[in-house]
Write an enzyme that holds these catalytic residues in place. Sequence first.
Site, PDB file in Angstrom:
ATOM      1  N   ASP A   1       0.814  -1.117   0.007  1.00 15.90           N
ATOM      2  CA  ASP A   1      -0.073  -0.072  -0.011  1.00 15.90           C
ATOM      3  C   ASP A   1       0.717   1.381  -0.025  1.00 15.90           C
ATOM      4  OD1 ASP A   1      -1.670   2.123   1.960  1.00 15.90           O
ATOM      5  OD2 ASP A   1      -2.751   1.232   0.568  1.00 15.90           O
TER       6      ASP A   1
ATOM      7  N   ASP B   1     -10.519   1.873  -3.706  1.00 16.79           N
ATOM      8  CA  ASP B   1     -10.556   3.236  -3.588  1.00 16.79           C
ATOM      9  C   ASP B   1     -11.127   3.809  -4.717  1.00 16.79           C
ATOM     10  OD1 ASP B   1      -7.157   2.936  -2.270  1.00 16.79           O
ATOM     11  OD2 ASP B   1      -8.954   3.528  -1.353  1.00 16.79           O
TER      12      ASP B   1
ATOM     13  N   GLU C   1       1.497  -0.270  -5.060  1.00 15.33           N
ATOM     14  CA  GLU C   1       0.382   0.664  -5.433  1.00 15.33           C
ATOM     15  C   GLU C   1       1.143   2.028  -5.590  1.00 15.33           C
ATOM     16  OE1 GLU C   1      -2.044   2.366  -2.470  1.00 15.33           O
ATOM     17  OE2 GLU C   1      -3.904   2.610  -3.753  1.00 15.33           O
TER      18      GLU C   1
END
Length: 957
Positions: A732, A839, A757
């Site tokens: 992340d 998201d 990410e």
Amino acid sequence: MGAALLPHAAFGIRPFVINHPFICRRTTSFAAIRNRNCFFAEKRISRPFSIVYSGAKDSDDSFSEVVVGQDGHLGRSEATGLEDELTMTKEALVVAQAKQDALEKERNQLLEKLAQSEAEKAEYMSEISHDNEVDIPEVEAAKSLFQKALKETVEERFDLESKLVLAKQDAIDLAVQVEKLAEIAFHQATIHILQDAQLKISSAETTAAEGAHLIEKQIMDATESTISSIVEKSEFAIGRALAIAEEASEHAKKTTETLIDNASPFDQIASVQAENMKLQGIVSDLESQLIIARNEVNGLKLEVEQTRQQQKAFEQRAIDAERALLDFKESTGKNILKQVEEIKTFMKKMKIDVTKRTKAVSKTFKTDLKNIKATVEAAKQMVRLKDYAYLNRFKALQRSLKASEDASRVWRHRTEMAESFLLRESRQDEGDADSIYVVNGGRIDFLKADDSQKWKLLSVGPRREIPQWMARRIQEISTKFPPRKIGVAEPLTSKFRPLELPKEDEVWSIAQEKLKQGDALDEHIRETLEKKRNALETALKRKAKQGDPDETKLESATGTGREIVFQAFNWESWRKPWYSELASKSSDLSQAGITAVWLPPPTQSVAPQGYMPSDLYDLNSSYGSVEDLKSCIQEMHSQDLVVLGDVVLNHRCAQKQSPNGVWNIYDGKLAWGPEAIVCDDPNFEGRGNPSSGDIFHAAPNIDHSQDFVRKDIKEWLKWLRSDIGYDGWRLDFVRGFSGTYVKEYIEASNPVFSIGEYWDAMNYEHGNLCYNQDAHRQRIVDWVNATGGTSAAFDMTTKGILHCALLGEYWRLIDPQGKPTGVMGWWPSRAVTFIENHDTGSTQGHWPFPRDKLMEGYAYILTHPGTPTIFYDHFYDFGIRDVLTELIEARKRGGIHCRSPTKIFHANSEGYVARVGDSLVLKLGHFAWSPSKENLLEGSWKKFIDKKTDYQVWLRE
């Protein structure tokens, strides 16, 4: 050479020659040459005609011979002889006319034989048709039998695989049961022995206690009785003594009174002495009684001493019993340890035997599988070769038939030419009667002077009879037609080739050959066998306690190269017992073609979604307990799915406040202080080094330059891999720290697959997305480079471009170099493509994909290189599951992987066409296009998916 060219020459009939110096002008040959000035016997003959007939056996060959005299005039003195010669010539013409009639008769015979040949040809054609009608059903029946046998073989192999897996599972279960039974037997035997020892000890202690109590009771009873008797006797003696003393006192008083009363003292003295005597006797009695009492007390003391000695003996026996018990326990413990070691040794041997047997069975099964494959391939190759042989045979027969028809047509044409020539020659005047022709194979040539001997030989040579063997040969239909020329000049190579069919032994020897490298089964059967084999090998690897040292290590940035990732949660999944729900869907995901599952963040978090972690070792989260997590991962592994954990390494929420009231003190196993937080984080007063990336303002940003931080994170990742069961990572917010640290973490934890990410803003101009997004994808590629290529990254560039491209701007999907415009165009093996995640979509919706273009978006990423990702909501909630499964199947059948090359044929406002790999073509858009219209696209293609104007997929046949 001969006097006439007959159709019999095609079947081996030798030519004949008219035996005369001059040859009649009438002929049945195909051509003639007229010579106005011929010579005979070296003298000129005015306008004679001579005809020489050719018996050549092939229409393509020709040769001619001409004999010309040296002088062109004859003398007058020879006129008379010439007239005689003319007379002879007329006679010769009569003879020639007779022979002409014979030739006509022979021609008729030839026509009859030609008709017979036509009949035989028709019969031969009927036989060929009949053979085809018989052979084709046989081939079809053989094909059906082969298909049936192949199906039975595949089913039998599947059954064998299932039985093997069950047998291995039974063997493992049996080993576990044996181990449990051994433990139970050992426990029972130990308990039995200990219970016996404890019973013996307790019985000995009870016996000793009872004996001691009985002796003590006996001693007390005896002592009490003896003392009471002594006390009674003593009281009785004392009482008597007191009584005697009182009597003596009274007697003394009486004596005194008597003395006082002047009585006689001697009587009284005598009485006193008598009384004294009595008292002495009584005292002596008392003394004897005291002695007896003492003796009894001494006896009682002896008895008490004996009782004490007995008690000591009992105590010694109890001590000995305790020692014996201790020795027994020690010896029993040694025996038990020895038995435990023996049982362990036995279990090890048993495990080794089970492993050896499992390997042997696996090896045998693999050998059988190879033999089955070889048998199936051999059978299929045999059928294929049979079909090929039958087809070649049929084609050869067709060629033979065509050759026969061509030959018949040639002979018919020659016959017509001969007839027309005869009719034309019959109309010539007598002055042309002596013309000389040389006919050879249907062509007319001049005789040459230097071949006069050959001409003479041909002119006078007799015609031979046709042998019986040649007559029989004429009646047969030869596969080698027309016959080769023999004995006539220099033969030219015939344009007709003989029909040489393979012999039956050769055909079957080819069919029985072993399989060679490159031979393949039917595509569907091959895929099924491959899938079953991979499933079996994976199951065996997971059940083995030690991995195969020869197993190829997977790349952490690509996995197997053919991964299809499934994001198994959305922003609201924490509201349910999510791990249990996912475990029930593992089989469904595996059957759909998913290979890797991305789970939500596992750690205890300030936010329920898991992206604000605090205690990294506390895995009891909103999604379920740590036991639920392990059970879910085990279920995923049982379905051969790779499990990716969502780990947050950029930031961590503290559990305690500093004296200044700032939350920067950590608790738990990783009890860090402000030193673990970067110093340029404006909200949490960190004391570490400056950040190597962007700041995440909602939580303290971890300083990865600290050695203790990196050490703790590596240990935590290893723990997640070994104890919890994760296979790889989804990292992340990797923008917050350098990719060099990611490389270190990946090398330490050795994941199967890793995705970072790196979400950055794309380039816009006046509110519109720019065509050139090279800077955006360059930042992602730079981060991957910083990891040393050990991690892939989400292709954010491709997602952003698809938003606009699928709305009629397909030209955005090709860059100036002819490649895709996302990360997949530059580094496809490190590009993880996706449409939406928790998201961008779900209930957050920060960057939602156009709802009506979801299918086209998935058609693009599932048919292009890179590693595609499917979102949970789309698979289960949007009603396009069948569409996704169909596209996954197309990707597998087309052999698409993360490195497949892409050739883009069209990318304009109307649509998009590209070939991916060698076996798949995708079309997006509403314009009419098919592979047959593309000149640069080779091969035969079959439409696999047809969604009309949305998208179409072709696979190579």
